[in-house]
Design an enzyme around this catalytic site. Structure first.
Site, PDB file in Angstrom:
ATOM      1  N   GLN A 122      -9.865  19.789  65.055  1.00 27.50           N
ATOM      2  CA  GLN A 122      -8.988  19.050  63.934  1.00 27.50           C
ATOM      3  C   GLN A 122      -7.118  18.826  64.540  1.00 27.50           C
ATOM      4  O   GLN A 122      -6.904  19.929  64.679  1.00 27.50           O
ATOM      5  CB  GLN A 122      -8.956  18.576  62.979  1.00 27.50           C
ATOM      6  CG  GLN A 122      -9.111  20.349  62.689  1.00 27.50           C
ATOM      7  CD  GLN A 122     -10.587  20.851  60.801  1.00 27.50           C
ATOM      8  OE1 GLN A 122      -9.620  21.167  59.991  1.00 27.50           O
ATOM      9  NE2 GLN A 122     -11.723  20.934  61.154  1.00 27.50           N
ATOM     10  N   GLU A 133      -0.501  26.189  58.046  1.00 30.29           N
ATOM     11  CA  GLU A 133      -1.538  26.287  57.847  1.00 30.29           C
ATOM     12  C   GLU A 133      -1.123  28.205  58.540  1.00 30.29           C
ATOM     13  O   GLU A 133      -1.073  28.265  59.530  1.00 30.29           O
ATOM     14  CB  GLU A 133      -3.270  26.358  57.786  1.00 30.29           C
ATOM     15  CG  GLU A 133      -3.974  26.036  59.134  1.00 30.29           C
ATOM     16  CD  GLU A 133      -4.756  25.507  58.679  1.00 30.29           C
ATOM     17  OE1 GLU A 133      -5.245  24.816  57.415  1.00 30.29           O
ATOM     18  OE2 GLU A 133      -5.604  25.053  59.674  1.00 30.29           O
ATOM     19  N   HIS A 162      -3.466  18.482  61.905  1.00 27.07           N
ATOM     20  CA  HIS A 162      -2.963  17.973  60.356  1.00 27.07           C
ATOM     21  C   HIS A 162      -1.833  17.225  60.334  1.00 27.07           C
ATOM     22  O   HIS A 162      -0.765  17.819  61.544  1.00 27.07           O
ATOM     23  CB  HIS A 162      -2.619  19.319  59.473  1.00 27.07           C
ATOM     24  CG  HIS A 162      -3.732  20.756  59.224  1.00 27.07           C
ATOM     25  ND1 HIS A 162      -5.932  19.558  58.950  1.00 27.07           N
ATOM     26  CD2 HIS A 162      -3.860  21.752  59.461  1.00 27.07           C
ATOM     27  CE1 HIS A 162      -6.419  20.142  59.124  1.00 27.07           C
ATOM     28  NE2 HIS A 162      -5.451  21.845  59.322  1.00 27.07           N
ATOM     29  N   HIS A 195      -6.540  22.250  66.663  1.00 24.36           N
ATOM     30  CA  HIS A 195      -7.525  23.750  66.343  1.00 24.36           C
ATOM     31  C   HIS A 195      -8.435  23.230  65.992  1.00 24.36           C
ATOM     32  O   HIS A 195      -9.169  22.350  65.184  1.00 24.36           O
ATOM     33  CB  HIS A 195      -6.284  24.392  65.205  1.00 24.36           C
ATOM     34  CG  HIS A 195      -6.032  23.922  64.095  1.00 24.36           C
ATOM     35  ND1 HIS A 195      -5.563  22.423  63.304  1.00 24.36           N
ATOM     36  CD2 HIS A 195      -7.452  24.309  62.957  1.00 24.36           C
ATOM     37  CE1 HIS A 195      -5.820  22.628  62.550  1.00 24.36           C
ATOM     38  NE2 HIS A 195      -6.480  23.171  62.003  1.00 24.36           N
ATOM     39  N   ARG A 199      -9.927  14.674  62.214  1.00 22.15           N
ATOM     40  CA  ARG A 199     -11.017  14.589  63.128  1.00 22.15           C
ATOM     41  C   ARG A 199     -11.125  13.755  64.730  1.00 22.15           C
ATOM     42  O   ARG A 199     -10.981  13.180  64.834  1.00 22.15           O
ATOM     43  CB  ARG A 199     -12.515  15.146  62.641  1.00 22.15           C
ATOM     44  CG  ARG A 199     -13.273  15.577  62.834  1.00 22.15           C
ATOM     45  CD  ARG A 199     -14.819  15.928  61.865  1.00 22.15           C
ATOM     46  NE  ARG A 199     -14.791  15.670  61.031  1.00 22.15           N
ATOM     47  CZ  ARG A 199     -15.196  15.723  59.323  1.00 22.15           C
ATOM     48  NH1 ARG A 199     -15.070  14.434  60.337  1.00 22.15           N
ATOM     49  NH2 ARG A 199     -14.712  16.060  58.359  1.00 22.15           N
TER      50      ARG A 199
END
Length: 318
Positions: free
Chosen positions: A96, A116, A98, A173, A193
């Site tokens: 996926q 993250e 972001h 990642h 995804r």
């Protein structure tokens, strides 16, 4: 009135790739043998943790944020900025990516982007994760994705317990099978995804992919995020500062004995990953055990931790 630590009750999310380690490792009561995520400190609408002690007991973290912004140092954000999770990757997670804040604001109804980081609590022997890709240009990326050349495209990295990875928005990642991770992230639940190993759910359906949006936001070529941990030896503890990024700072505290700290941030999030002890503030003390998560509010000041434990602390950055 003395300022108290704010202890939180985690909530749990079932996932196709989840397992039982959250119960086995931390003693949590989980909803099923496919529990993938412990949302430990969250004010996100998709799962809010509840305060379990003191004058604010029973309130959600989101309620407290709205009603008592002074406890968070009036941090300049329209929402609680961070989300702390523990992830049990009993099977491979989907590959996926972001979006950043600007893309999410435009395409995801004002949601934050999602940068993250991961602290590897534990993993099986020989474990690895997907961190980046090998495409040199957008054209090459598109071609390899369309042709399903995932083995050639995906960049895999070996991991071991204690490793730390910073995962900026735009990074392709995935966590892989046999990995237990503490994740600190922006307070966002937006995931695009890219590849799901052609898995099907209990109804025989493949999970949705988000290839167009993913292609928009993937960083090409991949760039490893620089992480240069700083280790500080202090009486009773070793403190490792992993990152101080645009969004958050993250440290590991390894306490053995009595260690003195001072809370000087807008607020501080602490997760106990191993061991036990107590937090002493003024005349009060609070028992700490693995699986506990709490917030030290603004102006909490000086405190001590006694015992033998390992914790991850994080704080927002404006």
């Amino acid at each position: 009135m003395q300022i108290e630590p704010i202890f939180l009750t985690p909530i749990f999310q079932e996932r196709i790739w989840g397992g039982t380690k959250l119960a086995e490792r931390f003693g949590y009561s989980i909803p099923s043998p496919h529990t993938g995520e412990c949302w430990a400190v969250s004010a996100h609408p998709n799962g809010q943790t509840v305060i379990k002690n003191g004058p604010f007991q029973g309130m959600t973290l989101g309620q407290l944020w709205e009603e008592r912004r002074d406890l968070f140092g009036h941090f300049p954000s329209d929402r609680f900025p961070l989300l702390t999770k523990i992830l049990d990757a009993n099977a491979d997670l989907s590959v996926q990516v972001h979006p950043d804040d600007a893309y999410a604001q435009k395409h995801e109804n004002g949601e934050l982007g999602k940068t993250e980081c991961w602290y590897i609590i534990d993993c099986k022997q020989g474990a690895e994760l997907v961190y980046g890709h090998h495409a040199k240009t957008k054209e090459e990326l598109k071609e390899m994705m369309e042709q399903g050349q995932w083995d050639k495209l995906l960049r895999k990295v070996p991991i071991k317990p204690g490793d730390f990875f910073y995962v900026p928005s735009g990074t392709m990642h995935a966590l892989c099978e046999g990995t237990l991770v503490l994740e600190t992230q922006q307070s966002s639940d937006t995931t695009y995804r890219v590849y799901d190993y052609d898995r099907v759910d209990s109804n025989g359906k493949k999970r949705e992919l988000h290839l167009d949006k993913a292609f928009d936001v993937i960083t090409v070529p991949h760039r490893d995020a620089a992480v240069h941990p700083r280790v500080t030896q202090m009486d009773g503890a070793v403190v490792t500062t992993f990152i101080e990024s645009d969004y958050f700072g993250v440290q590991k505290w390894e306490v053995d004995g009595t260690a003195e700290f001072e809370q000087t941030r807008h607020f501080l999030i602490v997760s106990i990953l191993a061991g036990q002890g107590e937090l002493v503030s003024g005349e009060r003390s609070y028992i700490l055990k693995k699986g506990d998560h709490f917030i030290l509010p603004h102006q909490f000041g000086r405190f001590a931790i006694k015992g033998t434990l390992e914790a991850i602390s994080s704080w927002p950055r404006a």
